[in-house]
Design a protein around this motif. Structure first.
Motif, PDB file in Angstrom:
ATOM      1  N   GLY A   1      10.427  16.067  18.063  1.00  0.00           N
ATOM      2  CA  GLY A   1      10.038  15.389  19.296  1.00  0.00           C
ATOM      3  C   GLY A   1       8.773  15.924  19.931  1.00  0.00           C
ATOM      4  N   THR A   2       8.255  17.054  19.462  1.00  0.00           N
ATOM      5  CA  THR A   2       7.014  17.589  20.018  1.00  0.00           C
ATOM      6  C   THR A   2       5.813  16.831  19.452  1.00  0.00           C
ATOM      7  N   THR A   3       4.670  16.990  20.099  1.00  0.00           N
ATOM      8  CA  THR A   3       3.442  16.345  19.633  1.00  0.00           C
ATOM      9  C   THR A   3       2.339  17.379  19.468  1.00  0.00           C
ATOM     10  N   VAL A   4       1.397  17.054  18.606  1.00  0.00           N
ATOM     11  CA  VAL A   4       0.231  17.909  18.379  1.00  0.00           C
ATOM     12  C   VAL A   4      -1.005  17.059  18.633  1.00  0.00           C
ATOM     13  N   ALA A   5      -1.867  17.517  19.513  1.00  0.00           N
ATOM     14  CA  ALA A   5      -3.059  16.756  19.878  1.00  0.00           C
ATOM     15  C   ALA A   5      -3.961  16.546  18.671  1.00  0.00           C
ATOM     16  N   GLY A   6      -4.649  15.414  18.688  1.00  0.00           N
ATOM     17  CA  GLY A   6      -5.570  15.095  17.608  1.00  0.00           C
ATOM     18  C   GLY A   6      -6.953  15.654  17.857  1.00  0.00           C
ATOM     19  N   GLY A   7      -7.905  15.212  17.048  1.00  0.00           N
ATOM     20  CA  GLY A   7      -9.276  15.671  17.180  1.00  0.00           C
ATOM     21  C   GLY A   7     -10.006  15.548  15.857  1.00  0.00           C
ATOM     22  N   ARG A   8     -11.289  15.825  15.865  1.00  0.00           N
ATOM     23  CA  ARG A   8     -12.079  15.715  14.647  1.00  0.00           C
ATOM     24  C   ARG A   8     -11.750  16.872  13.718  1.00  0.00           C
ATOM     25  N   SER A   9     -11.351  16.561  12.507  1.00  0.00           N
ATOM     26  CA  SER A   9     -10.965  17.603  11.564  1.00  0.00           C
ATOM     27  C   SER A   9     -11.013  17.058  10.142  1.00  0.00           C
ATOM     28  N   MET A  10     -10.868  17.948   9.166  1.00  0.00           N
ATOM     29  CA  MET A  10     -10.817  17.529   7.780  1.00  0.00           C
ATOM     30  C   MET A  10      -9.588  16.653   7.550  1.00  0.00           C
ATOM     31  N   PHE A  11      -9.735  15.689   6.647  1.00  0.00           N
ATOM     32  CA  PHE A  11      -8.639  14.754   6.411  1.00  0.00           C
ATOM     33  C   PHE A  11      -7.350  15.453   6.017  1.00  0.00           C
ATOM     34  N   ASN A  12      -7.433  16.454   5.143  1.00  0.00           N
ATOM     35  CA  ASN A  12      -6.187  17.058   4.670  1.00  0.00           C
ATOM     36  C   ASN A  12      -5.505  17.917   5.726  1.00  0.00           C
ATOM     37  N   SER A  13      -6.146  18.092   6.893  1.00  0.00           N
ATOM     38  CA  SER A  13      -5.491  18.842   7.962  1.00  0.00           C
ATOM     39  C   SER A  13      -4.310  18.077   8.542  1.00  0.00           C
ATOM     40  N   ALA A  14      -4.279  16.755   8.350  1.00  0.00           N
ATOM     41  CA  ALA A  14      -3.173  15.966   8.900  1.00  0.00           C
ATOM     42  C   ALA A  14      -1.846  16.401   8.289  1.00  0.00           C
ATOM     43  N   PHE A  15      -1.782  16.456   6.975  1.00  0.00           N
ATOM     44  CA  PHE A  15      -0.565  16.887   6.296  1.00  0.00           C
ATOM     45  C   PHE A  15      -0.219  18.328   6.685  1.00  0.00           C
ATOM     46  N   ALA A  16      -1.229  19.196   6.685  1.00  0.00           N
ATOM     47  CA  ALA A  16      -1.004  20.599   7.015  1.00  0.00           C
ATOM     48  C   ALA A  16      -0.532  20.768   8.452  1.00  0.00           C
ATOM     49  N   THR A  17      -1.087  19.975   9.373  1.00  0.00           N
ATOM     50  CA  THR A  17      -0.683  20.061  10.780  1.00  0.00           C
ATOM     51  C   THR A  17       0.789  19.713  10.948  1.00  0.00           C
TER      52      THR A  17
ATOM     53  N   ASN B   1       0.840  -1.189   0.000  1.00  0.00           N
ATOM     54  CA  ASN B   1       0.000   0.000   0.000  1.00  0.00           C
ATOM     55  C   ASN B   1       0.879   1.244   0.000  1.00  0.00           C
ATOM     56  N   ILE B   2       0.631   2.121  -0.958  1.00  0.00           N
ATOM     57  CA  ILE B   2       1.416   3.344  -1.094  1.00  0.00           C
ATOM     58  C   ILE B   2       0.467   4.534  -0.998  1.00  0.00           C
ATOM     59  N   LEU B   3       0.749   5.462  -0.099  1.00  0.00           N
ATOM     60  CA  LEU B   3      -0.045   6.682   0.020  1.00  0.00           C
ATOM     61  C   LEU B   3       0.554   7.734  -0.909  1.00  0.00           C
ATOM     62  N   ILE B   4      -0.251   8.172  -1.890  1.00  0.00           N
ATOM     63  CA  ILE B   4       0.182   9.186  -2.846  1.00  0.00           C
ATOM     64  C   ILE B   4      -0.450  10.515  -2.441  1.00  0.00           C
ATOM     65  N   LEU B   5       0.382  11.517  -2.231  1.00  0.00           N
ATOM     66  CA  LEU B   5      -0.082  12.826  -1.795  1.00  0.00           C
ATOM     67  C   LEU B   5       0.325  13.878  -2.824  1.00  0.00           C
ATOM     68  N   GLY B   6      -0.631  14.697  -3.240  1.00  0.00           N
ATOM     69  CA  GLY B   6      -0.334  15.829  -4.105  1.00  0.00           C
ATOM     70  C   GLY B   6      -0.153  17.056  -3.240  1.00  0.00           C
ATOM     71  N   SER B   7       1.061  17.602  -3.199  1.00  0.00           N
ATOM     72  CA  SER B   7       1.352  18.729  -2.322  1.00  0.00           C
ATOM     73  C   SER B   7       1.210  20.047  -3.067  1.00  0.00           C
ATOM     74  N   ASP B   8       0.543  21.022  -2.429  1.00  0.00           N
ATOM     75  CA  ASP B   8       0.449  22.342  -3.038  1.00  0.00           C
ATOM     76  C   ASP B   8       1.334  23.342  -2.300  1.00  0.00           C
ATOM     77  N   PHE B   9       2.502  22.871  -1.822  1.00  0.00           N
ATOM     78  CA  PHE B   9       3.493  23.768  -1.236  1.00  0.00           C
ATOM     79  C   PHE B   9       3.829  24.847  -2.262  1.00  0.00           C
ATOM     80  N   ARG B  10       3.721  26.110  -1.876  1.00  0.00           N
ATOM     81  CA  ARG B  10       3.853  27.198  -2.837  1.00  0.00           C
ATOM     82  C   ARG B  10       5.165  27.959  -2.700  1.00  0.00           C
ATOM     83  N   GLY B  11       6.185  27.307  -2.164  1.00  0.00           N
ATOM     84  CA  GLY B  11       7.500  27.926  -2.085  1.00  0.00           C
ATOM     85  C   GLY B  11       8.440  27.342  -3.107  1.00  0.00           C
TER      86      GLY B  11
ATOM     87  N   VAL C   1       0.316   9.795   7.057  1.00  0.00           N
ATOM     88  CA  VAL C   1       0.348   8.324   7.052  1.00  0.00           C
ATOM     89  C   VAL C   1      -0.270   7.772   8.330  1.00  0.00           C
ATOM     90  N   LYS C   2       0.054   8.378   9.477  1.00  0.00           N
ATOM     91  CA  LYS C   2      -0.507   7.905  10.735  1.00  0.00           C
ATOM     92  C   LYS C   2      -2.026   8.055  10.741  1.00  0.00           C
TER      93      LYS C   2
END
Length: 430
Positions: A151-167, A89-99, A183-184
């Motif tokens: 090493g830091t963590t960011v708490a989870g919660g209900r959100s749009m799927f694409n927020s994972a990559f952005a977070t 299984n391969i996760l394919i992500l289209g990134s819109d990084f604008r830099g 991926v997680k």
């Protein structure tokens, strides 16, 4: 951006864009992934002919991100049959990084990295199926706690799927944190183990399409989308890299303006792009082959398991015998979110899809493979001047079908809403 005027008839354009040398026609009769396998294998021949420097350059193009330790505790299940190999299984992500190289795509008020396209590509253990499952960016999920590379963590919660990559990008500041959180999120919300990931950026996608001379597509309706910088006439035409990217990004000016209709167009574009690669005689054109692979590898950031041309060649070669009828695309089943009609939630049918991927069970039970002698069509679109010869084919493909008389006719499907394989028809141009 100027419009690509359809000065010639769809029949003429279709014939010119699908006809080719006898070897190219033979490639058109094989499956998409078999053609890709042969193309990647050709890199080795190119290396032997032009020297190791060419292959080394291609490998050097690929950017690698190691997300070890960032994806949670889900373990890969043992194969059902150890002698049959393992599914992948391969996760394919289209990134819109604008830099950096993507600065031309900058939008006022939009910063950081986002992932507007997410596809889980499942490769069966027996290498007889490839299934591409799109995840809508607007679908609401329970994002898990994500670890950053510092090493830091960011708490989870209900959100749009694409927020994972952005977070991950916003808090971790790098692609590793972004990919690790994405991926997680996939693993913990679906139960599907992700072996590898691929990130494709805007600039790289444009270059890849231009390297193959554009993508022939059926555009059912005229397009005027300032946000995507896209103006197109209706009809069968060839999109260059900029227009193909605009068509993949366009949303509010087409269809119902929703995420699902945009995903459908992206799926059509993927099928058409693969078909265009097959229509060209790249294996005997070292310059053309190198140009395409140079663009393709330059557009990728991948996990270590896919970090060399040799890795990619080995994976592709293992798929050399797959049939076009066993290449399928679908969108994970959703319904409007009761809490917000502008968002989506996965339905119980989505659970069935994820379970099938996790257990390596075919998503489409009645998929009809096509023999090597049959032509799989042109990526799920049709010029309706040729529909009497076979759904999903252009005139040139239909002529090939007449010669072999073995073309399997697919069904009419709605991309984005229904699962379809490469033999099905998803749009029609008059």
């Amino acid at each position: 951006m100027p419009s690509h005027r359809n000065d010639r008839s769809a029949r003429q354009v279709a014939a010119e864009t699908t006809r080719g040398p006898a070897h190219a026609a033979q490639l058109g009769r094989t499956s998409v992934m078999r053609g890709v396998a042969l193309g990647l294998t050709g890199v080795l021949a190119f290396g032997a002919t032009a020297g190791a420097l060419g292959a080394s350059q291609l490998t050097g193009n690929i950017q690698t991100s190691d997300i070890s330790g960032l994806t949670g505790d889900l373990e890969k299940p043992p194969p059902a049959d150890a002698s049959a190999g393992e599914a992948q299984n391969i996760l394919i992500l289209g990134s819109d990084f604008r830099g950096d190289e993507n600065a031309d795509f900058a939008v006022a008020g939009v910063e950081g990295m986002r992932s507007d396209t997410a596809i889980v590509a499942h490769i069966s253990a027996d290498r007889e199926r490839v299934e591409l499952v799109s995840i809508p960016r607007d679908s609401m999920v329970e994002r898990p706690t994500c670890e950053m590379t510092d090493g830091t963590t960011v708490a989870g919660g209900r959100s749009m799927f694409n927020s994972a990559f952005a977070t991950g990008a916003d808090y971790g500041g790098d692609l590793e944190s972004a990919a690790g959180c994405a991926v997680k999120t996939v693993q913990e919300t679906t139960g599907v183990y992700i072996d590898d990931f691929v990130i494709v950026d805007f600039a790289g996608f444009e270059s890849m399409v231009d390297a193959i001379g554009g993508v022939p597509m059926c555009i059912p309706e005229a397009v005027d989308d300032p946000k995507a910088d896209l103006v197109l006439d209706a009809g069968f035409q060839t999109l260059d890299g900029a227009d193909a990217l605009g068509y993949a990004r366009a949303r509010y000016s087409l269809g119902d303006g929703g995420d699902l209709s945009r995903i459908g167009r992206q799926q059509q574009l993927i099928a058409a792009t693969l078909s265009q690669v097959l229509s060209q005689n790249l294996l005997t054109d070292a310059t053309g082959l190198y140009s395409f692979l140079d663009a393709a590898t330059s557009s990728l950031t991948v996990s270590p398991g896919l970090s060399s041309v040799t890795d990619l060649t080995g994976l592709a070669y293992s798929l050399r015998s797959i049939r076009s009828g066993n290449i399928s695309l679908m969108t994970i089943p959703t319904s409007p979110d009761p809490a917000d009609p502008n968002r989506l939630v996965w339905t119980y049918e989505a659970d069935e899809v994820w379970d099938k991927l996790a257990t390596d069970t075919p998503l489409i039970e009645d998929a009809t493979p096509v023999s090597d002698e049959a032509d799989p069509g042109t990526g799920g679109t049709t010029d309706d001047t040729s529909t009497e010869d076979g759904a999903g084919t252009t005139e040139a493909a239909a002529e090939t079908a007449d010669e072999t008389d073995t073309t399997d006719v697919g069904e009419e499907k709605e991309a984005g809403q229904e699962a379809f394989d490469l033999n099905d028809t998803t749009s029609t141009c008059e």
